[in-house]
Motif scaffolding. Structure first.
Motif, mmCIF file in Angstrom:
data_model
loop_
_atom_site.group_PDB
_atom_site.id
_atom_site.type_symbol
_atom_site.label_atom_id
_atom_site.label_comp_id
_atom_site.label_asym_id
_atom_site.label_seq_id
_atom_site.Cartn_x
_atom_site.Cartn_y
_atom_site.Cartn_z
ATOM 1 N N ALA A 7 39.513 45.086 42.510
ATOM 2 C CA ALA A 7 38.361 45.652 43.231
ATOM 3 C C ALA A 7 37.254 46.011 42.239
ATOM 4 C CB ALA A 7 38.800 46.874 44.028
ATOM 5 N N GLU A 8 37.647 46.516 41.077
ATOM 6 C CA GLU A 8 36.650 46.899 40.073
ATOM 7 C C GLU A 8 35.929 45.647 39.543
ATOM 8 O OE1 GLU A 8 38.344 48.662 36.475
ATOM 9 O OE2 GLU A 8 36.610 47.717 35.512
ATOM 10 N N LEU A 9 36.721 44.586 39.312
ATOM 11 C CA LEU A 9 36.122 43.328 38.845
ATOM 12 C C LEU A 9 35.127 42.785 39.861
ATOM 13 C CD1 LEU A 9 38.855 40.939 37.402
ATOM 14 C CD2 LEU A 9 36.684 41.552 36.342
ATOM 15 N N ILE A 10 35.516 42.852 41.121
ATOM 16 C CA ILE A 10 34.654 42.322 42.186
ATOM 17 C C ILE A 10 33.371 43.148 42.272
ATOM 18 C CG2 ILE A 10 34.442 41.953 44.681
ATOM 19 C CD1 ILE A 10 37.488 41.298 44.664
ATOM 20 N N LEU A 19 31.106 33.662 37.845
ATOM 21 C CA LEU A 19 32.141 34.703 37.906
ATOM 22 C C LEU A 19 32.509 35.273 36.537
ATOM 23 C CD1 LEU A 19 34.354 32.830 40.495
ATOM 24 C CD2 LEU A 19 33.311 35.078 40.877
ATOM 25 N N GLU A 20 33.021 36.469 36.564
ATOM 26 C CA GLU A 20 33.558 37.095 35.354
ATOM 27 C C GLU A 20 34.748 36.253 34.857
ATOM 28 O OE1 GLU A 20 32.790 40.111 33.866
ATOM 29 O OE2 GLU A 20 31.265 40.837 35.252
ATOM 30 N N GLN A 21 34.995 36.289 33.572
ATOM 31 C CA GLN A 21 36.018 35.439 32.958
ATOM 32 C C GLN A 21 37.403 35.518 33.625
ATOM 33 O OE1 GLN A 21 37.511 36.426 28.984
ATOM 34 N NE2 GLN A 21 36.940 34.355 28.358
ATOM 35 N N PRO A 22 37.902 36.726 33.981
ATOM 36 C CA PRO A 22 39.276 36.763 34.536
ATOM 37 C C PRO A 22 39.446 35.899 35.791
ATOM 38 C CG PRO A 22 38.554 38.974 33.953
ATOM 39 C CD PRO A 22 37.351 38.082 33.796
ATOM 40 N N PHE A 23 38.381 35.720 36.555
ATOM 41 C CA PHE A 23 38.521 34.890 37.758
ATOM 42 C C PHE A 23 38.867 33.439 37.418
ATOM 43 C CE2 PHE A 23 35.887 38.319 39.601
ATOM 44 C CZ PHE A 23 36.714 38.651 40.663
ATOM 45 N N TYR A 24 38.540 33.023 36.210
ATOM 46 C CA TYR A 24 38.823 31.642 35.817
ATOM 47 C C TYR A 24 40.103 31.498 34.994
ATOM 48 C CZ TYR A 24 33.859 30.915 37.002
ATOM 49 O OH TYR A 24 32.657 30.853 37.643
ATOM 50 N N VAL A 25 40.573 32.586 34.423
ATOM 51 C CA VAL A 25 41.675 32.437 33.454
ATOM 52 C C VAL A 25 42.902 33.312 33.738
ATOM 53 C CG1 VAL A 25 40.049 31.786 31.627
ATOM 54 C CG2 VAL A 25 40.783 34.167 31.807
ATOM 55 N N SER A 26 42.790 34.283 34.617
ATOM 56 C CA SER A 26 43.890 35.243 34.781
ATOM 57 C C SER A 26 45.008 34.688 35.666
ATOM 58 C CB SER A 26 43.344 36.542 35.398
ATOM 59 O OG SER A 26 44.399 37.276 35.985
ATOM 60 N N GLU A 27 46.209 34.657 35.090
ATOM 61 C CA GLU A 27 47.394 34.228 35.859
ATOM 62 C C GLU A 27 47.605 35.161 37.056
ATOM 63 O OE1 GLU A 27 49.582 31.810 35.752
ATOM 64 O OE2 GLU A 27 49.259 30.849 33.806
ATOM 65 N N ASP A 28 47.353 36.447 36.832
ATOM 66 C CA ASP A 28 47.568 37.423 37.907
ATOM 67 C C ASP A 28 46.630 37.168 39.084
ATOM 68 O OD1 ASP A 28 49.544 38.641 36.560
ATOM 69 O OD2 ASP A 28 48.327 40.316 35.822
ATOM 70 N N ILE A 29 45.366 36.885 38.759
ATOM 71 C CA ILE A 29 44.418 36.613 39.854
ATOM 72 C C ILE A 29 44.824 35.329 40.567
ATOM 73 C CG2 ILE A 29 42.021 35.982 40.401
ATOM 74 C CD1 ILE A 29 41.089 38.085 38.496
ATOM 75 N N TYR A 30 45.251 34.341 39.789
ATOM 76 C CA TYR A 30 45.663 33.087 40.439
ATOM 77 C C TYR A 30 46.856 33.315 41.378
ATOM 78 C CZ TYR A 30 47.121 28.366 41.407
ATOM 79 O OH TYR A 30 47.493 27.226 42.068
ATOM 80 N N GLY A 370 34.696 26.385 27.545
ATOM 81 C CA GLY A 370 33.687 27.388 27.199
ATOM 82 C C GLY A 370 33.949 28.726 27.862
ATOM 83 N N VAL A 371 34.417 28.658 29.098
ATOM 84 C CA VAL A 371 34.670 29.886 29.852
ATOM 85 C C VAL A 371 35.809 30.703 29.220
ATOM 86 C CG1 VAL A 371 35.698 30.576 32.071
ATOM 87 C CG2 VAL A 371 33.637 29.181 32.046
ATOM 88 N N ARG A 372 36.696 30.029 28.482
ATOM 89 C CA ARG A 372 37.802 30.737 27.819
ATOM 90 C C ARG A 372 37.349 31.473 26.552
ATOM 91 N NH1 ARG A 372 40.867 26.077 29.569
ATOM 92 N NH2 ARG A 372 40.410 24.984 27.623
ATOM 93 N N SER A 373 36.140 31.201 26.091
ATOM 94 C CA SER A 373 35.663 31.819 24.850
ATOM 95 C C SER A 373 35.475 33.327 25.007
ATOM 96 C CB SER A 373 34.319 31.185 24.468
ATOM 97 O OG SER A 373 33.656 31.980 23.514
ATOM 98 N N ARG A 374 35.674 34.053 23.901
ATOM 99 C CA ARG A 374 35.440 35.502 23.953
ATOM 100 C C ARG A 374 33.961 35.803 24.158
ATOM 101 N NH1 ARG A 374 36.927 37.640 18.042
ATOM 102 N NH2 ARG A 374 36.211 39.592 18.981
ATOM 103 N N SER A 375 33.107 34.807 23.915
ATOM 104 C CA SER A 375 31.668 35.048 24.071
ATOM 105 C C SER A 375 31.174 34.782 25.494
ATOM 106 C CB SER A 375 30.874 34.160 23.104
ATOM 107 O OG SER A 375 30.812 32.832 23.614
ATOM 108 N N TYR A 376 32.061 34.240 26.334
ATOM 109 C CA TYR A 376 31.594 33.892 27.691
ATOM 110 C C TYR A 376 31.241 35.137 28.500
ATOM 111 C CZ TYR A 376 31.583 32.820 32.651
ATOM 112 O OH TYR A 376 31.226 32.753 33.974
#
Ligand code: FES
Ligand code: FE2
Length: 414
Positions: A7-10, A19-30, A370-376
């Protein structure tokens, strides 16, 4: 992932930005998406010709689940989890044809409607009628078998009403498969859809698509004339060239960004009869059409499924998430069911979408890296990416509702 963290991320998400990075990379969100939102969406599972007669069945994967699609004795397409009700073994491992399903482990047998037919040495007290295969919602219309893990079957009533006459007119129910290509894309499914819903990248990335599709001149940039030129081309095409018998009447010069399903119809343009490199036919006319009008029709159920119908061939577009960082895109080319191989030219038929989808695969995989980068950090969508921005907005709204429901569930005192 905790509901409160989601909810905080949203809530932190800026409207109109990627989208914020976790939406593309987080196993938990998936995992959360897979059991909730993704499970409730509708997908194309097969073309009707793949289940030719009762007893034909397919083994297909959807969201990590192995499914059995089968045509039952009554001719209905059905879908089941490929999981035995005894101790859970997979029942089938490949497509085939049979009168009953037999689990290879201890021999339980199931009818084509999924009910348990026999199981040796079961205690007499066990009610065998409660041990049928678990089913999934499946609908078949217009030559397409649609499925979902949790979708509401009647949600497709309006889609059927809107699609069926057009799909029938363009010969999709009586078509056969001419070619199929699979593209395994290393990228989160939302990156795939974001790409699919915009043509901002068309000029730099898709020279072939731009050379074929006239509408790109207006949709791949913010047109100086506000799109008037394209509307005039469409209007003239409908008045002078378009097949007047087609059930699809609307111009479809631009797909509204916020609708969940719909149809479109427009000319390919540039005097082309079909989407081949030279614009000339690649197969005989389909369905009830009597002449080439150079049109292309779209039937789409957002966000994962669409069918297109041209004069001489059709296409099914299937997009399926297969992991947090993996998505499968399957393209299927259809021709009239009575057409012989000698009458079709497969390489010329698949050329445009094969080259375009291969380009998109490369683009999306670079995007994912690119989305996995710490700079994204999220970036702003352009005005040409309206459908993409709308998809992300809808996704976030629906995730938000689901995470609130999950939050109130976790807060309930037993
Ligand atoms: S697990 Fe299928 S019969 Fe035992
Ligand atoms: Fe693309």
């Amino acid at each position: 992932m905790q509901a409160s963290r989601l909810a905080e991320l949203i809530s932190r998400q800026r409207s109109g930005w990627s989208l914020e990075q976790p939406f593309y990379v987080s196993e938990d969100i998936y995992k959360f998406e897979r059991s909730g939102w993704l499970a409730g969406q509708w997908y194309i599972l097969a073309h009707s010709s793949e289940l030719r007669q009762p007893g034909y069945y397919l083994v297909r994967e959807l969201l990590g689940e192995s499914l059995l699609l089968v045509r039952d004795e009554q001719g209905n397409a059905r879908g089941f989890y490929n999981v035995c009700r005894h101790r859970g073994s997979r029942i089938c491992s490949q497509d085939g044809h049979r009168k009953v399903f037999v689990c290879p482990y201890h021999g339980w047998t199931y009818r084509l409607d999924g009910s348990l037919r026999s199981a040796a040495a079961l205690p007499i007290a066990i009610d065998q009628t409660t041990l049928g295969l678990h089913s999934i919602p499946v609908r078949e219309f217009g030559g397409v078998i649609w499925g979902s893990l949790k979708g509401e079957v009647h949600a497709l009533d309006a889609v059927q009403e809107a699609f069926e006459p057009g799909l029938r007119y363009y010969g999709i129910p009586s078509a056969r498969i001419a070619a199929r290509r699979r593209y395994s894309i290393e990228g989160n499914w939302k990156l795939v859809l974001e790409n699919f819903f915009e043509c901002y990248h068309c000029f730099p990335a898709h020279p072939e698509y731009c050379s074929v599709m006239k509408w790109v001149d207006w949709t791949a940039r913010e047109p100086a004339d506000g799109g008037v030129g394209w509307k005039e081309i469409v209007h003239k095409w409908f008045a002078e060239e378009a097949d007047p018998d087609s059930p699809l009447k609307e111009t479809g010069h631009a797909l509204p960004e916020d609708i969940l399903f719909g149809t479109s119809r427009m000319p390919i343009g540039n005097g082309r009869k079909t989407q081949s490199q030279d614009g000339n036919p690649v197969a005989p006319l389909m369905g009830q059409q009597r002449r080439f009008d150079g049109g292309v029709c779209g039937f789409f159920v957002r966000p994962f499924a669409s069918v297109s119908a041209l004069n001489d061939h059709g296409m099914m577009f299937q997009i399926t998430p297969t992991g947090v960082g993996d998505t499968e895109v399957v393209l299927t080319w259809l021709v009239d069911g009575a057409t012989s191989d000698a009458e079709i030219d497969v390489p010329r038929m698949i050329w445009l979408w094969d080259v375009t989808t291969s380009q998109d695969k490369a683009l999306i995989e670079r995007n994912a890296a690119g989305v996995r980068s710490r700079s994204y950090v999220p970036g702003p969508y352009s005005t040409v990416e309206r459908v993409t921005a709308q998809f992300v907005k809808r996704y976030l709204m629906e995730q938000s509702a689901l995470s609130e429901a999950m939050y109130s569930e976790t807060m309930q005192v037993p």
